[in-house]
Design an enzyme around this catalytic site. Structure first.
Site: not given
Length: 353
Positions: A306, A221, A163
Site C-alpha cells: 500500500h 495492497d 489511500s
C-alpha cells in the site's frame, strides 16, 4: 420527487447532453502509465509541507504548472486532517486536484472502524462511507472555488490521490459532474490504493458520470480490499483453492468498487506488467487483485504494497521532494496472501504488455 428518481432524471439528461458533445466513454479510456506515474508523484507531494519541489520535478517548465491553492481541514474528532492542493497549467489548460492519503496510524484506525458499511446518501448517487463523505464535504469548497474561476471554466480536470486521498478523489470527481462544474468528458481520475468508497449503486452512478477513471492497485495492497464486499454465495471455489470468492454484483449492502482497476501483481518497478481489469464482476474483476484472499491478521506485505507504488515509498518520496535519486527498502518476503500472485497472473487472459 424522491432523491433517487431526481438523480436518475438528471443522469439521463446529462447523458443526452454528453452524447451531443461526444462524451469520452469507457470504451475510449486508455490507461497511460506515464501519466499515472506523474500523478503518483503529485499524490506523494501531498504528504509534504511543501509541494513545489515535486511539482517542479514532475512537470517540465514549458508546461507552466502553477500551485493555485492548498487546503487542510480537520477531518475527525482527534484532529486528523484531510488535505490536498490544486495545480493549474494555462499552457495545457488543465487543473489537477490532489488529495493527501492517510498520514497517521490513528487515522487509519478510524477509517477501519467507520468503513464497515456504506451508510450515507451521496446526492442520490448511492450510499458511501460516512467518514469519507465527511472529509469530502469539508474539502469540497476549495475544489468548487477553483473550478468556478471564470478563466478556468473550460479547463480539463484531473483528480488524484493515494489511500484516503484516493477515496476523496472518488467522491470529488462525480460531485464535479453532478453539480455541473464540468461535463463528464472533461474529467480524468487516477487513484492509487483506493479503498471501497460506496455501495454498488454509487459504483454504477460513478461509472456513468466519470467514464475515464482508473484505480491503480499494487499487488496485495490491503486497503483496496476494505471495507469488505458482500461475497457471491452462488460461486463455488475450485478444489484446492484458498476459498476466495468474488463480490456479489447485486447486493447493495456492502462496499463495492467503482472504475476500472489497473493491477500490478509484481513490485511495480520499471517495465513490470500490469492488467486492465475489465472482467466480471464489473469493477470487481475476480481475475485481478480481488482474487487474493487477505489475512487481516498478517498484513505486513499488504501494508508495504500500500505504501509503495512505482518503486517508491509514497509518503517518504513526497516528503523528499520527489527526488528520483532517493532509495527505498525492498519488499518483505512474499508469503501467504501473495503466494497466489504468480499463478493468478499466469492464467489471466488479458495482459496489456
Amino acid at each position: 420527487m424522491p432523491k433517487n428518481l431526481r438523480f436518475s432524471v438528471f443522469l439521463l439528461f446529462l447523458l443526452c447532453i454528453n452524447s451531443v458533445f461526444g462524451e469520452f466513454g469507457p470504451e475510449d479510456a486508455q490507461y497511460n502509465e506515464t501519466e499515472a506515474r506523474m500523478l503518483l508523484s503529485l499524490s506523494a507531494a501531498a504528504y509534504s509541507l511543501d509541494v513545489t519541489p515535486c511539482i517542479g520535478r514532475t512537470f517540465s517548465p514549458a508546461e507552466n504548472q502553477t500551485l493555485l491553492s492548498t487546503f487542510s481541514v480537520r477531518c475527525d474528532f482527534v484532529g486528523n486532517p484531510c488535505a490536498g492542493y490544486i495545480v493549474v497549467s494555462d499552457v495545457l489548460q488543465q487543473i489537477t486536484v490532489v488529495f493527501r492519503g492517510t498520514k497517521t496510524s490513528s487515522q487509519l484506525l478510524l477509517e477501519g472502524w467507520t468503513t464497515l458499511k456504506p451508510s450515507s446518501d451521496f446526492y442520490g448517487m448511492g450510499l458511501v462511507n460516512t467518514y469519507f463523505r465527511s472529509g469530502h464535504e469539508k474539502t469540497w469548497q476549495y475544489v468548487q472555488d477553483a473550478l468556478s474561476i471564470s478563466q478556468y471554466r473550460n479547463y480539463d480536470v484531473y483528480v488524484t490521490g493515494h489511500s484516503l486521498g484516493g477515496a476523496l478523489a472518488g467522491l470529488c470527481a462525480p460531485r464535479i459532474v453532478h453539480d455541473g462544474l464540468r461535463q463528464s468528458q472533461k474529467i480524468k481520475v487516477v487513484t492509487f490504493g483506493e479503498p471501497r468508497v460506496g455501495n454498488i449503486e454509487f459504483s454504477r452512478a460513478y461509472d456513468q458520470l466519470v467514464p475515464y477513471s482508473f484505480r491503480v492497485v499494487h499487488s496485495g495492497d490491503v486497503v483496496p480490499h476494505l471495507p469488505g464486499c458482500v461475497k457471491d454465495l452462488s460461486y463455488t471455489p475450485p478444489a484446492g483453492s484458498d476459498g476466495s470468492m468474488p463480490c456479489d454484483p447485486v447486493s447493495t449492502n456492502g462496499g463495492y468498487h467503482h472504475a476500472i482497476e489497473i493491477w500490478y501483481p509484481g513490485n511495480m518497478t520499471q517495465g513490470d506488467p500490469f492488467m486492465v481489469c475489465t472482467g466480471l464482476p464489473r469493477d470487481e474483476d475476480f481475475g485481478c487483485s480481488d482474487s487474493l484472499k487477505v489475512n487481516l491478521g498478517d498484513t505486513n506485505q499488504g501494508v508495504w504494497d500500500h505504501r509503495n507504488y512505482f518503486g517508491v515509498e509514497v509518503p517518504d518520496f513526497g516528503k523528499g521532494g520527489c527526488d528520483p535519486s532517493m532509495t527505498f527498502k525492498g519488499p518483505p518476503t512474499k508469503t501467504g496472501v501473495l503466494s497466489l500472485v504468480g499463478s493468478v497472473f499466469g492464467r489471466k487472459r488479458r495482459s496489456i504488455r
